[in-house]
Motif scaffolding. Sequence first.
Motif, PDB file in Angstrom:
ATOM      1  N   SER A 189       7.080   2.828  -5.202  1.00 47.69           N
ATOM      2  CA  SER A 189       8.084   3.726  -4.647  1.00 47.69           C
ATOM      3  C   SER A 189       8.658   3.129  -3.378  1.00 47.69           C
ATOM      4  O   SER A 189       7.908   2.795  -2.444  1.00 47.69           O
ATOM      5  CB  SER A 189       7.466   5.096  -4.328  1.00 47.69           C
ATOM      6  OG  SER A 189       8.301   5.854  -3.478  1.00 47.69           O
ATOM      7  N   PHE A 190       9.991   3.002  -3.326  1.00 43.53           N
ATOM      8  CA  PHE A 190      10.596   2.466  -2.111  1.00 43.53           C
ATOM      9  C   PHE A 190      10.372   3.403  -0.936  1.00 43.53           C
ATOM     10  O   PHE A 190      10.101   2.957   0.177  1.00 43.53           O
ATOM     11  CB  PHE A 190      12.096   2.236  -2.300  1.00 43.53           C
ATOM     12  CG  PHE A 190      12.777   1.836  -1.029  1.00 43.53           C
ATOM     13  CD1 PHE A 190      12.650   0.552  -0.531  1.00 43.53           C
ATOM     14  CD2 PHE A 190      13.507   2.762  -0.299  1.00 43.53           C
ATOM     15  CE1 PHE A 190      13.246   0.186   0.662  1.00 43.53           C
ATOM     16  CE2 PHE A 190      14.111   2.403   0.892  1.00 43.53           C
ATOM     17  CZ  PHE A 190      13.977   1.114   1.375  1.00 43.53           C
ATOM     18  N   HIS A 191      10.494   4.704  -1.185  1.00 39.32           N
ATOM     19  CA  HIS A 191      10.301   5.667  -0.098  1.00 39.32           C
ATOM     20  C   HIS A 191       8.884   5.559   0.465  1.00 39.32           C
ATOM     21  O   HIS A 191       8.678   5.647   1.679  1.00 39.32           O
ATOM     22  CB  HIS A 191      10.575   7.084  -0.601  1.00 39.32           C
ATOM     23  CG  HIS A 191      11.988   7.290  -1.053  1.00 39.32           C
ATOM     24  ND1 HIS A 191      12.374   7.088  -2.366  1.00 39.32           N
ATOM     25  CD2 HIS A 191      13.105   7.665  -0.384  1.00 39.32           C
ATOM     26  CE1 HIS A 191      13.668   7.342  -2.478  1.00 39.32           C
ATOM     27  NE2 HIS A 191      14.133   7.695  -1.301  1.00 39.32           N
ATOM     28  N   ILE A 229       1.847   9.477  -5.457  1.00 38.19           N
ATOM     29  CA  ILE A 229       2.019  10.825  -4.897  1.00 38.19           C
ATOM     30  C   ILE A 229       3.297  11.479  -5.407  1.00 38.19           C
ATOM     31  O   ILE A 229       3.287  12.647  -5.819  1.00 38.19           O
ATOM     32  CB  ILE A 229       2.042  10.757  -3.357  1.00 38.19           C
ATOM     33  CG1 ILE A 229       0.671  10.320  -2.835  1.00 38.19           C
ATOM     34  CG2 ILE A 229       2.423  12.114  -2.768  1.00 38.19           C
ATOM     35  CD1 ILE A 229       0.650  10.015  -1.347  1.00 38.19           C
ATOM     36  N   PHE A 230       4.408  10.737  -5.404  1.00 34.93           N
ATOM     37  CA  PHE A 230       5.700  11.333  -5.736  1.00 34.93           C
ATOM     38  C   PHE A 230       5.984  11.389  -7.237  1.00 34.93           C
ATOM     39  O   PHE A 230       6.661  12.309  -7.705  1.00 34.93           O
ATOM     40  CB  PHE A 230       6.832  10.547  -5.057  1.00 34.93           C
ATOM     41  CG  PHE A 230       6.730  10.508  -3.554  1.00 34.93           C
ATOM     42  CD1 PHE A 230       6.358  11.629  -2.827  1.00 34.93           C
ATOM     43  CD2 PHE A 230       7.013   9.337  -2.860  1.00 34.93           C
ATOM     44  CE1 PHE A 230       6.280  11.598  -1.445  1.00 34.93           C
ATOM     45  CE2 PHE A 230       6.939   9.290  -1.479  1.00 34.93           C
ATOM     46  CZ  PHE A 230       6.563  10.418  -0.764  1.00 34.93           C
ATOM     47  N   TYR A 231       5.476  10.397  -7.974  1.00 41.54           N
ATOM     48  CA  TYR A 231       5.883  10.279  -9.373  1.00 41.54           C
ATOM     49  C   TYR A 231       4.746  10.390 -10.385  1.00 41.54           C
ATOM     50  O   TYR A 231       4.991  10.742 -11.537  1.00 41.54           O
ATOM     51  CB  TYR A 231       6.594   8.941  -9.598  1.00 41.54           C
ATOM     52  CG  TYR A 231       7.886   8.802  -8.818  1.00 41.54           C
ATOM     53  CD1 TYR A 231       9.072   9.344  -9.310  1.00 41.54           C
ATOM     54  CD2 TYR A 231       7.915   8.152  -7.600  1.00 41.54           C
ATOM     55  CE1 TYR A 231      10.259   9.228  -8.605  1.00 41.54           C
ATOM     56  CE2 TYR A 231       9.106   8.032  -6.875  1.00 41.54           C
ATOM     57  CZ  TYR A 231      10.268   8.569  -7.377  1.00 41.54           C
ATOM     58  OH  TYR A 231      11.442   8.455  -6.672  1.00 41.54           O
ATOM     59  N   ALA A 232       3.524  10.064 -10.001  1.00 41.54           N
ATOM     60  CA  ALA A 232       2.428  10.072 -10.978  1.00 41.54           C
ATOM     61  C   ALA A 232       1.120  10.541 -10.349  1.00 41.54           C
ATOM     62  O   ALA A 232       0.135   9.804 -10.307  1.00 41.54           O
ATOM     63  CB  ALA A 232       2.252   8.666 -11.576  1.00 41.54           C
ATOM     64  N   LEU A 234       0.826  -1.211   0.000  1.00 41.57           N
ATOM     65  CA  LEU A 234       0.000   0.000   0.000  1.00 41.57           C
ATOM     66  C   LEU A 234       0.863   1.265   0.000  1.00 41.57           C
ATOM     67  O   LEU A 234       0.620   2.200  -0.771  1.00 41.57           O
ATOM     68  CB  LEU A 234      -0.930  -0.002   1.217  1.00 41.57           C
ATOM     69  CG  LEU A 234      -1.978  -1.126   1.262  1.00 41.57           C
ATOM     70  CD1 LEU A 234      -2.810  -1.017   2.530  1.00 41.57           C
ATOM     71  CD2 LEU A 234      -2.871  -1.077   0.031  1.00 41.57           C
ATOM     72  N   GLY A 235       1.883   1.276   0.860  1.00 44.86           N
ATOM     73  CA  GLY A 235       2.752   2.443   0.921  1.00 44.86           C
ATOM     74  C   GLY A 235       3.545   2.637  -0.353  1.00 44.86           C
ATOM     75  O   GLY A 235       3.694   3.761  -0.846  1.00 44.86           O
ATOM     76  N   GLY A 236       4.049   1.526  -0.898  1.00 40.33           N
ATOM     77  CA  GLY A 236       4.835   1.616  -2.125  1.00 40.33           C
ATOM     78  C   GLY A 236       4.019   2.130  -3.293  1.00 40.33           C
ATOM     79  O   GLY A 236       4.479   2.967  -4.080  1.00 40.33           O
ATOM     80  N   GLN A 248      16.679  11.753  -5.180  1.00 41.30           N
ATOM     81  CA  GLN A 248      17.625  12.403  -4.280  1.00 41.30           C
ATOM     82  C   GLN A 248      16.907  13.298  -3.272  1.00 41.30           C
ATOM     83  O   GLN A 248      17.282  13.357  -2.103  1.00 41.30           O
ATOM     84  CB  GLN A 248      18.637  13.216  -5.095  1.00 41.30           C
ATOM     85  CG  GLN A 248      19.578  12.349  -5.924  1.00 41.30           C
ATOM     86  CD  GLN A 248      20.487  13.165  -6.812  1.00 41.30           C
ATOM     87  OE1 GLN A 248      20.040  14.074  -7.503  1.00 41.30           O
ATOM     88  NE2 GLN A 248      21.780  12.851  -6.804  1.00 41.30           N
ATOM     89  N   VAL A 249      15.864  13.982  -3.744  1.00 42.08           N
ATOM     90  CA  VAL A 249      15.076  14.820  -2.837  1.00 42.08           C
ATOM     91  C   VAL A 249      14.477  13.979  -1.724  1.00 42.08           C
ATOM     92  O   VAL A 249      14.506  14.354  -0.540  1.00 42.08           O
ATOM     93  CB  VAL A 249      13.958  15.555  -3.613  1.00 42.08           C
ATOM     94  CG1 VAL A 249      13.016  16.269  -2.648  1.00 42.08           C
ATOM     95  CG2 VAL A 249      14.555  16.547  -4.595  1.00 42.08           C
ATOM     96  N   LEU A 250      13.936  12.816  -2.080  1.00 38.68           N
ATOM     97  CA  LEU A 250      13.297  11.946  -1.097  1.00 38.68           C
ATOM     98  C   LEU A 250      14.315  11.313  -0.155  1.00 38.68           C
ATOM     99  O   LEU A 250      13.965  10.868   0.941  1.00 38.68           O
ATOM    100  CB  LEU A 250      12.492  10.859  -1.808  1.00 38.68           C
ATOM    101  CG  LEU A 250      11.318  11.364  -2.660  1.00 38.68           C
ATOM    102  CD1 LEU A 250      10.679  10.211  -3.414  1.00 38.68           C
ATOM    103  CD2 LEU A 250      10.285  12.070  -1.790  1.00 38.68           C
TER     104      LEU A 250
END
Length: 289
Positions: A110-112, A88-91, A80-82, A255-257
Motif C-alpha cells: 500500500s502506498f499510503h 490493514i487497509f485491504y486484507a 514495513l509500512g507498505g 479515494q478514502v485514503l
Amino acid sequence: MLLSTLAAAAADHIHFQDLGLNKVALDLGFFQIKWYSLAYIAGILVGWWYLLRMIRQPGAPMSKKHADDLVFYATLGIILGGRLGYVIFYAPEMFLEPLRILRLWDGGMSFHGGVIGTTLAIILMCRQQGLNWLRVHDYVACCAPFGLFFGRLANFVNGELWGKPAELPWAIVFPGAGPLARHPSQLYEALLEGALLFAILAYAFWRTKARYEPGKLVGIFLLGYGCFRFFVEYFREPDSQFAGTIFEHVIHMGQVLCLPMIVGGIYLIVTAKGRRQRVEPTLGTESVA
C-alpha cells in the motif's frame, strides 16, 4: 447485449499478450528477478542520487552522511509500512495467517502505508541525529515520485491493477480481466503521480524558495498525489475484495485514503510561511536564508 458489444469491440483493441511483456526480468531457473522488485530498487537508487543533488544547494537540512543513513531508514519505512498498510487497509484477514504477511514476493503493498512508514522512519532518524524532520521530509518528498513512476510501470508490466472497461484507442485487454478492453490506469498513475508530480515539485524546489518554508514541499506532494490518485480511481477497477460494498459503488478505498492526504497537504502549504526561519547550513555557520 452491452457486454457482448464491448467484448466484440475489444477484439480491435490492444491485447496485453501482444506487447511481449513479462513480469520476470531475469530467470536463472533457481532464482528469478521480477520487474516489481527492480522498480523498488530503481526508485530508491534514483531517489538517493537526486537527494544528493538537492543537498548541495545552500541551506540543506542534512549532510551527505545523513542522506546515506536516510536511505536505510526510508527503505525500511517503505517496505514495513507498505506491507502493513496493505494488510490493514485491504486484507485484514491476513492477520489470521501471520506468515502470509511476510511473503512479500506474493505482492500486496500500500502506498499510503508506505507514506506513513517512511514518515515515522524519517522522524526516528532525525530525532537521533538532531535534524529538523519536517525540512528533511521536504527533500524526501521531492524524491518520492521516482518510486511511484517505476512502481506503476511495474504494475503495468505485471498486468495488474487494471482500469474499468473503456472504448478508447489505447484501451487494453488484460489477461485475467475478462474479454473487455480496459483503461491502462497504471500508466495514468505513472504519468500523473510520477512524472507530473515530480515536475511540480522540481519547479517548487529549484525555482522558488519553498525549501526554506518547512513542510511546504511535503504539502505539495500530499496535495498533488491525493488529487491525482483520487482522479485516477474513477478509471480504475475497484479492488475485488470490496465487491458489493460502499467501496465499489460509492467511493473507492484509495479515494478514502487520499482525503486526509489532501486535507493535510493544504494545511501544510497554507501554514508553511509561518514556520519559515533563518536557515543555518548543516556544515558551517553562515546563515543563508
